[in-house]
Each structure stands twice: as structure tokens, then as C-alpha cells.
Design a protein around this motif. Structure first.
Motif, PDB file in Angstrom:
ATOM      1  N   TYR A 152       0.845  -1.200   0.000  1.00 19.79           N
ATOM      2  CA  TYR A 152       0.000   0.000   0.000  1.00 19.79           C
ATOM      3  C   TYR A 152       0.878   1.246   0.000  1.00 19.79           C
ATOM      4  O   TYR A 152       2.040   1.230   0.419  1.00 19.79           O
ATOM      5  N   HIS A 153       0.277   2.302  -0.502  1.00 20.88           N
ATOM      6  CA  HIS A 153       0.982   3.592  -0.603  1.00 20.88           C
ATOM      7  C   HIS A 153      -0.047   4.699  -0.390  1.00 20.88           C
ATOM      8  O   HIS A 153      -1.065   4.757  -1.082  1.00 20.88           O
ATOM      9  N   PHE A 154       0.224   5.583   0.593  1.00 18.03           N
ATOM     10  CA  PHE A 154      -0.715   6.655   0.926  1.00 18.03           C
ATOM     11  C   PHE A 154      -0.294   7.950   0.233  1.00 18.03           C
ATOM     12  O   PHE A 154       0.897   8.310   0.199  1.00 18.03           O
ATOM     13  N   LEU A 155      -1.289   8.660  -0.270  1.00 23.18           N
ATOM     14  CA  LEU A 155      -1.018   9.859  -1.057  1.00 23.18           C
ATOM     15  C   LEU A 155      -0.482  11.004  -0.206  1.00 23.18           C
ATOM     16  O   LEU A 155       0.470  11.680  -0.602  1.00 23.18           O
ATOM     17  N   PHE A 808      -4.765  13.029  -8.383  1.00 19.22           N
ATOM     18  CA  PHE A 808      -4.500  12.695  -9.774  1.00 19.22           C
ATOM     19  C   PHE A 808      -3.020  12.430 -10.036  1.00 19.22           C
ATOM     20  O   PHE A 808      -2.656  11.980 -11.111  1.00 19.22           O
ATOM     21  N   THR A 809      -2.147  12.718  -9.040  1.00 20.26           N
ATOM     22  CA  THR A 809      -0.732  12.412  -9.219  1.00 20.26           C
ATOM     23  C   THR A 809      -0.488  10.906  -9.246  1.00 20.26           C
ATOM     24  O   THR A 809       0.522  10.456  -9.776  1.00 20.26           O
ATOM     25  N   THR A 810      -1.381  10.122  -8.681  1.00 21.10           N
ATOM     26  CA  THR A 810      -1.237   8.660  -8.699  1.00 21.10           C
ATOM     27  C   THR A 810      -2.366   8.008  -9.480  1.00 21.10           C
ATOM     28  O   THR A 810      -2.644   6.830  -9.303  1.00 21.10           O
ATOM     29  N   TYR A 811      -3.039   8.776 -10.306  1.00 17.02           N
ATOM     30  CA  TYR A 811      -4.201   8.245 -11.034  1.00 17.02           C
ATOM     31  C   TYR A 811      -3.716   7.369 -12.180  1.00 17.02           C
ATOM     32  O   TYR A 811      -2.787   7.709 -12.914  1.00 17.02           O
ATOM     33  N   ASP A 812      -4.316   6.201 -12.289  1.00 14.88           N
ATOM     34  CA  ASP A 812      -3.955   5.330 -13.415  1.00 14.88           C
ATOM     35  C   ASP A 812      -5.200   4.586 -13.910  1.00 14.88           C
ATOM     36  O   ASP A 812      -6.287   4.770 -13.397  1.00 14.88           O
TER      37      ASP A 812
END
Length: 812
Positions: A152-155, A808-812
Motif C-alpha cells: 500500500y501507498h498513501f497519497l 490525480f498524481t497517482t491516477y492510473d
């Protein structure tokens, strides 16, 4: 329904059927009008047309209101299912709804139960928080379910880790079992290990409160355990929360080894407090606290320390400091609000400044003021009542004359600019001021009687301002009356004085286009003439309560009085001439070069002078007879943004030497790279060289890569050298020094700083400050950053506060 080719579908909620979903082929979209789109319903009797409104912005926050979840988009190599029952997506399967997107090898969605199952390379992104693993089961609407062996990775802070299982309570709360957590950016290498890591049997993440709680936790640094906790909470952002703060450690020559454990109280969004008990190996237990408050009409803070039974001084030590600034609503519309300003500081004894130089935190550590001011203003009128009492920390080897207490000081002023005359602006500026003060101090030290002083000052001026220059005549009248507790040297118990002053200030402004070293500038030539005439009034018998000699510089050379304060008004018949030339970039208005010169021409002796401190005022002091003053020369050069130069020299033409000189240069080519040097000289009194710097040591061996302080960075870390040295060439010794090393390892920062401070002519204090900062998690050790910020010119924190990242920096 089955399609063999890659497909995309939109699943939309149908009105009056909460869990009922109807599929529409993406091919059914049709443009109805510019900026609007309409979904074709397909067969007759299907759902009514759904109108979509276009938007120029993507929303950071997605509505979570019931019935407003928005459509669900699915796509994959193969899509099959039964209406209102299940949908199966295989091969590059993808599902999106609102702020949640999911990818997997296979996705099964059972509509009656709102149950979703994903298997094979499952990746889910919920509002920027990412999870990856082999299998996921989830109630899509409630975001309730579990993920097996995920990463997991938190924004919000870049925190990441992995667990045997993650249970989702909802999209803002989750529990990770047998989990790890770190802010170190994960690398692709199989042998990668984070620089620091927290492991626990269970970690509960609360994204609303932006915090995590770990059970049976161990913190490792470089795979070495450094802390263990049965239960510990940690932040997921910079949001405040109550709890223990990281301990601070320090080592110094005055207090020995010091350990301090602060506890933070998040009382309210506008109030907080910190209690910081500590142990000093040479002195004992110290109790420190701070309380801060912020309201719409006032703000302030209170700090206090108490050290019972100091083992070195054999007495109790304490200090307190209170600052308050705000307004008091009287409730009377005709009066309005009263301003209240409090600045109260006091310590237990004369040696406090020497033993705890950092704690006092004041520029003049031996003079502590207790200052209270109540003020009121309305329109052009302002008034105040002030009481100030000084605590003077005496040193038997270097005694100082204490300033006078003012108990009280009552002031009032009325000021008009462009005062009206016959219904229109007259161009005249005028003001009237009055002040009544009672001065008191220890007469054994001041050698002057305590007393009351009343003064009035009237001033009127008429400026004429034009593009080519200005002329401003001004007239002033100073009237002062004294009442003394004991007789003066001439036997008088009262005195008075009235002094008029006339001044004429004028200047011209010439400009031309110029080209210097290939650059285009606007060059100015600005001559200035300032004439002052003040007749002599004998003030030699008067005590000096608050007057002092003005420094001779460009800010004071064009003023009417050679003294500050109100007890001495210098007689003057002099003309000050000055000339300034500037090179200005016409495109930006930036000043590239400024050159200035100024000198006073005296047409008569100045007979008013100051008595030496600590002596009884008597007549006969030597007058100032020089007809030509020292020459002031100044220069400031900012030719390119990376380089700057400033210099001021006070040159004595009689002895052909400089009386005062201050010359400084700074090189600042980019962030985290700055070097400055300064020479400050006062003839026969002091001469000091000051050097400060912050620079990446990696540059020495050609590694000029991205500074990790500018971002999260990847790969190896960077070393930074930082410090400031102050050296006395007359005494041939180092006066003060701050030297340190910082290491930025992306997710952790290490700092070691040595500080040496001169407490007196024969004593100094040396401290070692060291800190380990696990970025986004905790700091261990003393805090040298404030020491570096205070001492090193243009020092930059390696982790500056930045705005929250977008989902949106991690949006895929």
C-alpha cells in the motif's frame, strides 16, 4: 450477453432502484449540443436519457451522498454477465467509479450483494491511495472488505508498506495485519530494504484523523531496532494531534547531558500547549511548558521553566515569558476597541542568561523587559498608556547601566496629512504630540535623580513633490518640563526647555538610458540637500533618561536631531549633501547597482552633548567643532541573482582612516547552496570576520544531481555542510561558531551540529546537537534546525512545507 472483443461499458444507477444497475454500451454515446452529451437509452422502455454536464476541472473531492455515486465504468478483453445479477471482466480488467479505480486479471461483480472479487495482479486506487496484491474482496458502495498480502501507498505523505492482510472498514479506515510502514520510496530491486521501517502485529489507519496506531511495534533504522512500543500512534500528515512528541537529546559544557520528553496537547484548532519535562545531568530536573492561543481579535503565548534545586547554583531557577497582542471590545460604539500589548519576561537570578543562553531567546539577554501597553485610536487621534520595567542581569566583571523604568508613560498624538483648508487639501502635513512619563531606576548606578517629564512637540511641513524632485520645508517646536525627586547639581528640583527646529529637505531625480557591460538600464542621478537649523539651549544640567547618540549612517544622516530620545535636542546649523546613483532594469524594476555618498557641513559648533553613562550631568562638555563630518560611502551590487555585494564605509578625512566599515558578499547559485562573508570593523574597538555557508558536499566530487530537499528524490543521499564562524582579528580568537553536517537520505535526515557561544569575556558554552529525522514519521534528538536558521544566513530547511498532493498524481 457476451462480447469477444475488447469492450467498455458504463453501469449507471437507475432511479427508484438502489442496487439495480443497467449496462449501456460506450458506443451509445451521442453528442446532443456543444458542451453537453447524452447517453442513448437503447431499446424502448429502458432508462430515461442521462444528461452529462461538461466541466473544465477535475474535482479533488467526489460526492459521497447516497444516490450520487456516479456511473461505474468497466472494460476488459472479455466482458460477460447477466443483467441485474453479475458482471465478469477478464483480461486487463478495469473498473472505475468516482475516486476509485481498479485493475486486475479478473473482476467479478455481484450486483444484488454489491460484492466485488478481484484476482491476479490486483491494483486499486482510492482517492490517490494505492493498494496492490493478488486477491481482493470488497463491498463496492461501502468500500468494506479485505485484501490479501497487499502493498500500500498513501497519497498524503508517501507512506507505504505491506501486510499479510488489510481489512477495509470503509474508504477512510483500514486495518493492516502483520504490517510494515515507512516513507522510504520503494525500489524495484529484490534486495531493497527501507532505511527505516516500523513493523507491527497490527496497524490501524485513520485517514480522516490522518494518523496511524500500531500495536506491538518495533522501529528499525538500517535494520537495527532502535525503539519498541506496545502501542504507538504516528502521523500521516502534518496535522496536529495530542500525544508524546519525539524526545530531544543534547550534550553541552554548561548542563551536561540533557534529555527532554515533550507532550503535546491539541486543545482546540486555535489553542495548544506543550509540557516538556527534562533531565540535565549537571543540574537536575527541569520542567518547561508553553501555551499558545489564537482568536480573531487577539493572540499570544506563555512560556515558563522551573528548575528546583539547581545542583550547580544550589538554588531554584525559573523563568517566564508572556506575549499577548490583541484588542478589547469595550461595547461602546463611541469608543470602539482598545489595543492591549503585553511583553513580560523575567528570570530568577543574574546568572540565568549565562547558564541558559538558549532558553532566554532574547537579543539582549541581560536586559529583560516587562512591558504593558493599552492603546486607543480614532481617526487622526491616537493615545496610549504604557508601563515598562526592566530586569538587568548584572555581571560583576562587566556591569551595565540599567535603563529607566517608565511607570507609567502616557502619550497622545494627532496627525493630519494634506490637511483640508476651505474644503480642499492644503498640502500641509501637521502633527501634535504629548507625553508624560515617570522615570525611575537605581540612583547608585545611574547617578541621576528620578523624576517626571512632560513634553509636547508640534510639527508642520509642506511638501512639494514632482516627477523631477521634491522640496519639503518643516518647522518643529519641542517643549519639555521636568520635576525631580532630588536636586540637580545646581540645586534645582525642576527644569524646562523649549527648542524650535527648522529643516529644509530637497532632492532632484535625473534619469537616462544607459548600456553597461552589454546590458540596458535606466540610470538615475539623485542629488539631495538637507539643511537643519536648531538654536542652542543649555541642557547640560538635565538628566538623560532616554537619549542616545544616533548612529552615523544613511538612515540617520538626513534627520534633524543628532540624538534619539527626548532629553537632548542638538543645536544645529548644518547642511547634509548626498548623491545616489542607481542602475535599474527597465523590464523588471530590479535594482542592479546602487552607489551613494553623503557628508555633513557644519556652520557652527554643536554645543549640546550627552553626559557619560553613570555620571552626574554637569556643564562644560566638549562641543563638536568639526566643520566637515566623516564621509559616508555605500554600495550595493546585485548584477546577477546569484551574487550580491553590500558595503558601507565611514571615512575620517582628518586621519585618513575609516572609522566604521561593513562589507559583505554573498553567493547563492541555487537552492541549498549559499556562501556569505562579511567584514565589520570599528577602529580601535572591534574587527570581526563573519563567514556562513550551506553547501552540498557531494559537489566536491562532481555529484551535482537533484537535491533531495527539492523533492523526494531517488538513489543515494546527499551530504550538506552548514555553519557560521565569527572571528575577532583584534583578539585573535573565534568568538562564536556553528558548524554542522546534514545528510538527506530521501526518507530520513541526519544532523550533527556543534555550537560554541561566547557568554562573557572569559566563559563560553559549547553544545553538540544531533538529530535523526525519519521524514513524515518522527524526529529523535535535539532540534538544531532553529539554531541553523537563526545563525546561518539564508539557510534552507531540507524539507520545506509543500502543498498537499493531488489524487490525480497517482491516477492510473
Amino acid at each position: 450477453m457476451r462480447r469477444a472483443s475488447p469492450s467498455t461499458f458504463i453501469l449507471c444507477p437507475v432511479a427508484h432502484a438502489v442496487s439495480r444497475l443497467v449496462m449501456f454500451s460506450a458506443l451509445g454515446l451521442a453528442v446532443a449540443a456543444p458542451g453537453r452529451a447524452q447517453v442513448q437509452a437503447g431499446p424502448e422502455g429502458a432508462a430515461p436519457p442521462l444528461v452529462l454536464q461538461s466541466s473544465p476541472m477535475l474535482a479533488e473531492e467526489v460526492s459521497k451522498a447516497p444516490g450520487d455515486e456516479g456511473p461505474t465504468f468497466v472494460s476488459g478483453d472479455r466482458v460477460s454477465g447477466r443483467p441485474d445479477l453479475e458482471t465478469v471482466i477478464e483480461g486487463n480488467a478495469e473498473l472505475r467509479r468516482g475516486a476509485t479505480s481498479m485493475r486486475a486479471d479478473r473482476i467479478e461483480y455481484y450486483q444484488p450483494d454489491d460484492q466485488l472479487k478481484s484476482t491476479g495482479n490486483v491494483r486499486i486506487n482510492s482517492a490517490g491511495n494505492r493498494f496492490e496484491g493478488p486477491a481482493l474482496e470488497l463491498k463496492l458502495d461501502r468500500f468494506e472488505g479485505f485484501f490479501t498480502t497487499p502493498r500500500y501507498h498513501f497519497l498524503m505523505n508517501g507512506g507505504n508498506g505491506q501486510a499479510e492482510r488489510v481489512d477495509f472498514i470503509d474508504d477512510r479506515h483500514l486495518s493492516a495485519h502483520r504490517a510494515s510502514y515507512t516513507t522510504c520510496e520503494r525500489q524495484d530491486e529484490a534486495s531493497w530494504r527501507p532505511a527505516w521501517e516500523l513493523t507491527a502485529t497490527r496497524v490501524d489507519f485513520d485517514l480522516d484523523k490522518e494518523m496511524g496506531v500500531a500495536t506491538n511495534a518495533v522501529v528499525r533504522f538500517k535494520e537495527v531496532p532502535i525503539f519498541a512500543f506496545p502501542r504507538v500512534s504516528f502521523p500521516l500528515s502534518d496535522k496536529r494531534k495530542s500525544g508524546f512528541l519525539p524526545p530531544t537529546l543534547g550534550l553541552g559544557s554548561l548542563n551536561g547531558f540533557e534529555y527532554r520528553q515533550p507532550y503535546y496537547f491539541d486543545i482546540a484548532p486555535n489553542r495548544d500547549a506543550t509540557f516538556s519535562p527534562g533531565i540535565m545531568s549537571k543540574r537536575g530536573v527541569d520542567l518547561a511548558g508553553e501555551y499558545r492561543y489564537l482568536e480573531p481579535s487577539y493572540r499570544g503565548q506563555v512560556q515558563a521553566n522551573i528548575l528546583p534545586g539547581d545542583k550547580l547554583r544550589n538554588r531554584d531557577r525559573w523563568s517566564y515569558s508572556l506575549q499577548h497582542l490583541g484588542a478589547i471590545d469595550t461595547g461602546l460604539p463611541s469608543i470602539g476597541a482598545l489595543g492591549l500589548n503585553l511583553n513580560l519576561n523575567r528570570v530568577s537570578d543574574n546568572d540565568y542568561w549565562r547558564d541558559f543562553p538558549v532558553t532566554t531567546g532574547l537579543v539582549t539577554q541581560r536586559l529583560l523587559n516587562q512591558d504593558a501597553t493599552l492603546s486607543w485610536s480614532r481617526g487622526y487621534f491616537s493615545s496610549s498608556v504604557r508601563a515598562i520595567k526592566w530586569q538587568t542581569l548584572q555581571d560583576i566583571n562587566a556591569p551595565i547601566i540599567p535603563p529607566y523604568d517608565r511607570l507609567p508613560q502616557i502619550s497622545a498624538a494627532y496627525t493630519r496629512v494634506d490637511a483640508p483648508l476651505l474644503g480642499r487639501g492644503s498640502g500641509f502635513d501637521w502633527s501634535a504630540e504629548a507625553d508624560i512619563t515617570r522615570f525611575s531606576a537605581d540612583q547608585n548606578l545611574t547617578r541621576q535623580p528620578n523624576g517626571n517629564r512632560a513634553l509636547a512637540r508640534l510639527q508642520v511641513s509642506r511638501p512639494w513633490i514632482a516627477p523631477w524632485g521634491y522640496v519639503t520645508p518643516k518647522a518643529q517646536l519641542h517643549a519639555t518640563s521636568y520635576q525631580f525627586e532630588s536636586p540637580l547639581a545646581n540645586g534645582a528640583t525642576s527644569a524646562s526647555r523649549v527648542v524650535p527646529t527648522f529643516s529644509l529637505d530637497s532632492g532632484l531625480q535625473f534619469e537616462r538610458d544607459a548600456k553597461v557591460l552589454g546590458r540596458s538600464f535606466t540610470q538615475t542621478l539623485e542629488p539631495r540637500a538637507f539643511y537643519v537649523r536648531t538654536p542652542f539651549r543649555d541642557q547640560s544640567y538635565l538628566p538623560n533618561y532616554d537619549s542616545g547618540a544616533n548612529s552615523f549612517n544613511f538612515a540617520t544622516v538626513f534627520t534633524e536631531n543628532a540624538f534619539v530620545g527626548n532629553d537632548r535636542i542638538a543645536d544645529a546649523n548644518l547642511l547634509t549633501l548626498g548623491l545616489t546613483s542607481r542602475l535599474i532594469d527597465p523590464a523588471t524594476g530590479a535594482e542592479a547597482v546602487r552607489l551613494g555618498i553623503a557628508q555633513r557641513l557644519r556652520f557652527g559648533d554643536q554645543q549640546v552633548s550627552l553626559p557619560p553613562l553613570g555620571t552626574t550631568p554637569v556643564p562644560g562638555a566638549l562641543p563638536v567643532t568639526d566643520r566637515v563630518s566623516d564621509l559616508l560611502v555605500g554600495a550595493s551590487v546585485n548584477w546577477v541573482p546569484q551574487w550580491s555585494f553590500d558595503g558601507t564605509v565611514q571615512y575620517n578625512p582628518k586621519i585618513k582612516q575609516s572609522e566604521l566599515a561593513s562589507i559583505g558578499v554573498r553567493y547563492n547559485p541555487s537552492s541549498y547552496r549559499t556562501i556569505s562573508a562579511a567584514l565589520r570593523r570599528q577602529r580601535n574597538i572591534s574587527e570581526q570576520i563573519d563567514v556562513g555557508w550551506q553547501w552540498p558536499i557531494n559537489d566536491l566530487w562532481g555529484d551535482r544531481g537533484q537535491d533531495l530537499g527539492a523533492g523526494r528524490g531517488q538513489g543515494g543521499g546527499r551530504y550538506y555542510s552548514v555553519g557560521r564562524l565569527n572571528y575577532s582579528t583584534l583578539e585573535k580568537k573565534l568568538v562564536d561558531a556553528v558548524v554542522g553536517i546534514e545528510y538527506d537520505g530521501c526518507c530520513w535526515i541526519g544532523r550533527v551540529v556543534l555550537q560554541r557561544s561566547q557568554n562573557s569575556t572569559a566563559a563560553s558554552n559549547t553544545r553538540i546537537l544531533f538529530q535523526l529525522e525519519m521524514v513524515g514519521f518522527s524526529r529523535i534528538g535535539a532540534s538544531p534546525t532553529e539554531t541553523l536558521k537563526t545563525n546561518v544566513p539564508r539557510y534552507q530547511f531540507l524539507r520545506d512545507t509543500i502543498s498537499p498532493p493531488s489524487r490525480f498524481t497517482t491516477y492510473d
